[in-house]
Design an enzyme around this catalytic site. Structure first.
Site, short mmCIF file in Angstrom:
data_model
loop_
_atom_site.label_atom_id
_atom_site.label_comp_id
_atom_site.label_asym_id
_atom_site.label_seq_id
_atom_site.Cartn_x
_atom_site.Cartn_y
_atom_site.Cartn_z
N VAL A 269 0.81 -1.21 0.00
CA VAL A 269 0.00 0.00 0.00
C VAL A 269 0.86 1.27 0.00
O VAL A 269 0.33 2.37 -0.17
CB VAL A 269 -0.96 -0.02 1.21
CG1 VAL A 269 -0.21 0.30 2.50
CG2 VAL A 269 -2.14 0.92 1.01
N LYS A 288 13.29 -0.67 10.77
CA LYS A 288 12.42 -1.74 10.27
C LYS A 288 12.73 -2.96 11.14
O LYS A 288 13.72 -3.66 10.93
CB LYS A 288 12.74 -2.03 8.80
CG LYS A 288 11.97 -3.20 8.20
CD LYS A 288 10.60 -2.77 7.71
CE LYS A 288 9.93 -3.92 6.95
NZ LYS A 288 8.65 -3.51 6.35
N SER A 292 11.48 -9.30 5.73
CA SER A 292 11.47 -10.56 5.00
C SER A 292 11.48 -10.26 3.51
O SER A 292 11.37 -9.10 3.09
CB SER A 292 10.25 -11.41 5.39
OG SER A 292 9.05 -10.69 5.18
N PRO A 442 -0.51 11.85 -4.04
CA PRO A 442 -0.91 11.41 -5.38
C PRO A 442 0.02 10.33 -5.91
O PRO A 442 1.14 10.14 -5.41
CB PRO A 442 -0.83 12.69 -6.22
CG PRO A 442 0.15 13.55 -5.50
CD PRO A 442 -0.01 13.23 -4.04
#
Length: 470
Positions: A269, A288, A292, A442
């Site tokens: 996403v 992070k 993986s 955008p």
């Protein structure tokens, strides 16, 4: 403001004259014990060094705080001077007692614990009060409150309902109203319970209200006539002279450090791109925790370095990195290893500097065999930035994700919408999700350091995001 001050003075005078409080305040003792247990659970093994108590009354909670943390600096406050003197007699001289209005705390923080038992129902603007108190909390500090809610004294209200004047008991807030008493960057939630108390008769109940200082009627109420009062008492006694108290408890915690936890409504996403933009906009650290899919890509940490040109030392190494493009738990299992939960502690380098922590996948992705990503978000206590698509299908995914966060008491800093601007979806998510839309990004045909820099310039600053009064 003048009317608020006049009512505040009335509240103060009623409690100052409540000579029978110690004998009558049974439910207040119960609420103090429940609140104390909840704040202890929220603090865990931590020992607060500095404590602020609001509306301490005669010291039911104050005494528990002193016994639990005798070395802490405790400031016990109340609007009623005589109540403070009774608290002093109960809890001793090792505490600082101070006359103070909980709605306008004229005191300097930070405090590791701010608490108040059955005081918030007397405040005209409880939401604003919570925002003020948040500013007095230390990092990882706890705000623990109890209040009366709708349904309290329902039997007496029913007994009076047939009279023109009705009951003079206050209109306590509903469950929905209380659930909205939230400070966006504090993690935590409200829960409730009912306590039932039986009185010898109706007059004993009214005497109880007077003895506990709770007999002040709601603003604008005109007392009922003697005849109406007698009829109401008769109906109340015919019902068994039983009273229900509805109690709400809220325990909230400030993040232990500056920063956010970035997650998404699903995989792909745009979490990493948004994380890069936030790192650039805030000159933030990046972490992070679990990576993986390294068999197919370099990983998100090198991507952040490439997109932001930040100092490599500002990108903290993952706690676990695996080859397979699976959930961290499945990828680790495929390599014959397991993720040690002890390695998943929040990194505390430069705690006053914002850190962007990027999750793996969405909220319900397994991090270990017993921990989901949402559990890590709750454990770390950082407010969440939820990344969502802007177009078709986003409403269900985004609102479900927000509900999952709120059910776990996880703070939400806001939502970032990725894709073509969609005003309808934006307004629906903001309204139904009761959330701030931090940005609409955008579609980026060229994901590069240049596009990250351009988007970062349009994002709210860390000061704007961390300002709870917005």
């Amino acid at each position: 403001m003048g009317q608020d001050m006049a009512r505040r003075d009335l509240v103060r005078d009623r409690f100052d004259r409540a000579a029978g409080y110690e004998r009558a305040a049974t439910v207040q003792r119960v609420a103090a014990q429940r609140l104390f247990e909840k704040l202890q659970d929220r603090l865990g093994e931590r020992k607060p060094v500095r404590i602020l108590e609001l509306g301490c009354g005669t010291g039911f909670l104050t005494e528990k705080l002193r016994r639990a943390w005798p070395e802490a600096e405790i400031v016990a406050t109340d609007i009623a001077p005589h109540m403070l003197e009774r608290a002093r007699q109960r809890a001793g001289e090792a505490i600082c007692y101070r006359v103070m209005d909980a709605a306008n705390p004229d005191i300097s923080g930070p405090f590791d614990l701010i608490c108040g038992n059955l005081v918030f129902q007397w405040l005209e603007q409880p939401q604003e009060a919570m925002e003020t108190l948040e500013g007095l909390l230390a990092p990882a500090g706890v705000l623990a409150l109890s209040t009366l809610m709708q349904g309290t004294f329902q039997e007496w209200r029913h007994a009076c309902a047939m009279e023109a004047e009705g009951s003079g008991t206050p209109d306590y807030p509903s469950t929905i109203q209380i659930q909205r008493w939230q400070v966006p960057l504090l993690s935590g939630m409200w829960d409730s319970e009912a306590c039932v108390q039986t009185f010898d008769n109706g007059r004993a109940f009214l005497r109880h209200l007077k003895e506990t200082g709770a007999s002040l009627p709601r603003a604008g109420y005109h007392p009922m006539s003697s005849a109406a009062l007698m009829r109401s008492l008769a109906r109340f006694e015919a019902q068994g002279s039983v009273i229900t108290w509805r109690l709400a408890y809220g325990c909230f915690a400030k993040a232990p450090r500056a920063g956010v936890f970035v997650t998404g409504t699903d995989t792909g996403v745009g979490k990493t791109f948004v994380s890069a933009c936030l790192v650039k906009a805030w000159s933030a650290l990046y972490w992070k925790p679990l990576q993986s899919g390294l068999a197919e890509e370099a990983g998100d940490t090198p991507t952040i370095l490439s997109l932001t040109h930040c100092n490599p030392v500002d990108c903290l190494p993952p706690a676990g990195a695996f080859q397979a493009p699976l959930s961290p738990e499945a990828a680790a299992r495929a390599e014959g290893v397991s993720i040690d939960p002890a390695s998943l502690t929040l990194r505390m380098q430069a705690p006053e500097r914002p850190m962007v922590v990027e999750g793996a996948g969405g909220l319900m992705v397994p991090a270990t065999d017993t921990v989901m990503m949402c559990d890590l978000a709750a454990q770390w206590g950082l407010p969440v930035v939820l990344v969502a698509r802007s177009g078709l299908g986003t409403l269900n995914h985004t609102l479900l994700s927000l509900e999952a966060l709120r059910r776990r008491g996880i703070a939400v800093a806001g939502v970032v919408l990725n894709g073509p601007p969609n005003e309808e979806n934006r307004e629906t998510i903001a309204d139904k999700g009761q959330v701030r839309i931090l940005a609409e990004i955008p579609f980026q045909p060229d994901v590069s350091a240049k596009s990250v820099e351009q988007i970062a310039a349009q994002l709210p600053s860390w000061a704007e995001v961390s300002d709870t009064s917005r």
